[in-house]
Structure formats: C-alpha cells, structure tokens
Design a protein around this motif. Structure first.
Motif, PDB file in Angstrom:
ATOM      1  N   THR A  19       0.834  -1.211   0.000  1.00  0.00           N
ATOM      2  CA  THR A  19       0.000   0.000   0.000  1.00  0.00           C
ATOM      3  C   THR A  19       0.867   1.259   0.000  1.00  0.00           C
ATOM      4  OG1 THR A  19      -1.654  -1.209   1.265  1.00  0.00           O
ATOM      5  CG2 THR A  19      -1.858   1.190   1.221  1.00  0.00           C
ATOM      6  N   ILE A  20       1.891   1.240   0.831  1.00  0.00           N
ATOM      7  CA  ILE A  20       2.788   2.412   0.904  1.00  0.00           C
ATOM      8  C   ILE A  20       3.496   2.611  -0.432  1.00  0.00           C
ATOM      9  CG2 ILE A  20       4.913   3.266   1.991  1.00  0.00           C
ATOM     10  CD1 ILE A  20       3.807   1.981   4.626  1.00  0.00           C
ATOM     11  N   ARG A  21       3.895   1.515  -1.044  1.00  0.00           N
ATOM     12  CA  ARG A  21       4.565   1.598  -2.348  1.00  0.00           C
ATOM     13  C   ARG A  21       3.638   2.209  -3.402  1.00  0.00           C
ATOM     14  NH1 ARG A  21       8.229   3.155  -4.831  1.00  0.00           N
ATOM     15  NH2 ARG A  21       8.860   2.168  -6.770  1.00  0.00           N
ATOM     16  N   VAL A  22       2.369   1.785  -3.388  1.00  0.00           N
ATOM     17  CA  VAL A  22       1.403   2.346  -4.343  1.00  0.00           C
ATOM     18  C   VAL A  22       1.275   3.857  -4.099  1.00  0.00           C
ATOM     19  CG1 VAL A  22      -1.030   2.386  -5.041  1.00  0.00           C
ATOM     20  CG2 VAL A  22       0.104   0.183  -4.615  1.00  0.00           C
ATOM     21  N   MET A  23       1.162   4.240  -2.848  1.00  0.00           N
ATOM     22  CA  MET A  23       1.000   5.669  -2.541  1.00  0.00           C
ATOM     23  C   MET A  23       2.227   6.469  -2.969  1.00  0.00           C
ATOM     24  SD  MET A  23      -1.061   5.431   1.056  1.00  0.00           S
ATOM     25  CE  MET A  23      -1.359   7.189   1.228  1.00  0.00           C
TER      26      MET A  23
END
Ligand code: S3P
Length: 180
Positions: A164-168
């Motif tokens: 999720t952090i990578r997507v953000m």
C-alpha cells in the motif's frame, strides 16, 4: 490537499495478488471508499461468485462484472479492486480516461496459489486438480494485458502495508486527500 491527482484508483492483477486487501488499506489511508467488483456482483445477484459461474456461466459473469465496473468508473475518491479476469479482456485498460489510475499488483503463480488456498472463499478457476499448472498458463496469457496498467507493484514477499505504501509513493499520494 492535492491540486491534481487520480479521481479513482483501479487495482488489477491475478487472483491472490492482494487487490482486495491492499485496496481496502489504500482507501482507508486516503480517506476514500473501497469497492471490490466481485462483492458488488455477488450482492446484486444474490449469489456467490462460484454459484454465478455454475448457474449463469462464466460468460454471463464477465458481462455482469463489466457492467459493475463501468458504473464504478464514473465515481470519485474511490479505490476499485477488479476481479482477476476483468483486465484480462483486450482493450479494458486502454481507454479509461484521465481520471482513472491503474495499478497492476504482481504476483507469481506459485504465490497466487498459496494465498488463494489459504483463503476461505472459493475461486472457480482454481478448483482444479492441477491448479498451479492452470494458474501458470492463465497468468502467462494475462500478463501482457495486466501490463497495460500505468503502474506496477511487486507484491510477492511484501505485506499489505508495504504494498500500500509503495502504491501511494508511486502515485505521489501522502494521506487523506481532498479535491476541493
Ligand atoms: C477471477 C478472479 C476472481 C473472480 C472470479 C474470476 C479470474 O476475483 O472475479 O473467480 O478470472 O481471475 P479475484 O481476482 O478477486 O480473486
């Protein structure tokens, strides 16, 4: 506040790639809504996906999921998890318009089968004696279509939070967003 950014984020990828778990986490972090098209189809039909496959057939399921997707792609501040087969029809990702940002969550066939078997809900396409071989073949066919996504993120050995952090980060999103 962001001046410009995606109106909605569409997650694509194979079964077990984490579209639903990452999608829910991403939406929570952004303060957006999260919808999984499989859930909407099931709710609207009053049937589980496997029942839709067995009673109405896969072709009918594909029509239903596409209708649900077309309605969702009109909405804003929304994270959508597609079913693993939606983006696998040619042309699905090529003409979505500027408001929709597409992210392909990548997973290997081995990991997809491992995750799917650890989950409780039934996936008709994995109900085979040689599921791994079937998944390898399907993934090979679908990969060039998933690859039409604007972004891709490897999920293989990462937690839901990491992905999720990578997507953000990739999308330049930092937290709750508003467009007004
Ligand atoms: C499918 C994936 C499933 C569900 C149906 C068919 C596919 O969704 O739509 O079982 O063709 O890959 P998930 O990717 O959410 O498991």
């Amino acid at each position: 506040m962001i001046a410009s950014g995606p109106l909605r984020i569409l997650l694509v990828g194979f079964m077990g790639s984490g579209k639903s778990t990452v999608g829910a986490e991403l939406a929570a972090r952004l303060g957006w809504r999260f919808v999984d098209t499989d859930d909407v189809v099931e709710r609207e039909q009053g049937l589980l996906i496997e029942q839709i496959f067995s009673t109405l057939g896969e072709a009918r399921f594909r029509v239903l999921e596409h209708e649900v997707m077309q309605a969702l792609l009109q909405q804003e501040q929304l994270v959508v998890a597609s079913g693993g087969g939606w983006a696998a029809s040619p042309g699905r990702l090529s003409d979505l318009g500027a408001g929709t940002t597409t992210v392909w969550l990548r997973v290997s066939a081995e990991e997809a089968v491992r995750r799917a078997q650890a989950q409780s809900h039934d996936r008709p396409l994995l109900r085979r004696t040689d599921a791994l071989r079937a998944v390898r073949e399907l993934l090979l066919l679908r990969t060039p279509l998933y690859a039409k996504s604007q972004y891709e993120v490897d999920t293989e050995s990462f937690s839901v939070e990491d992905v999720t952090i990578r997507v953000m980060e990739l999308l330049g999103l930092t937290g709750p967003t508003t467009r007004d």
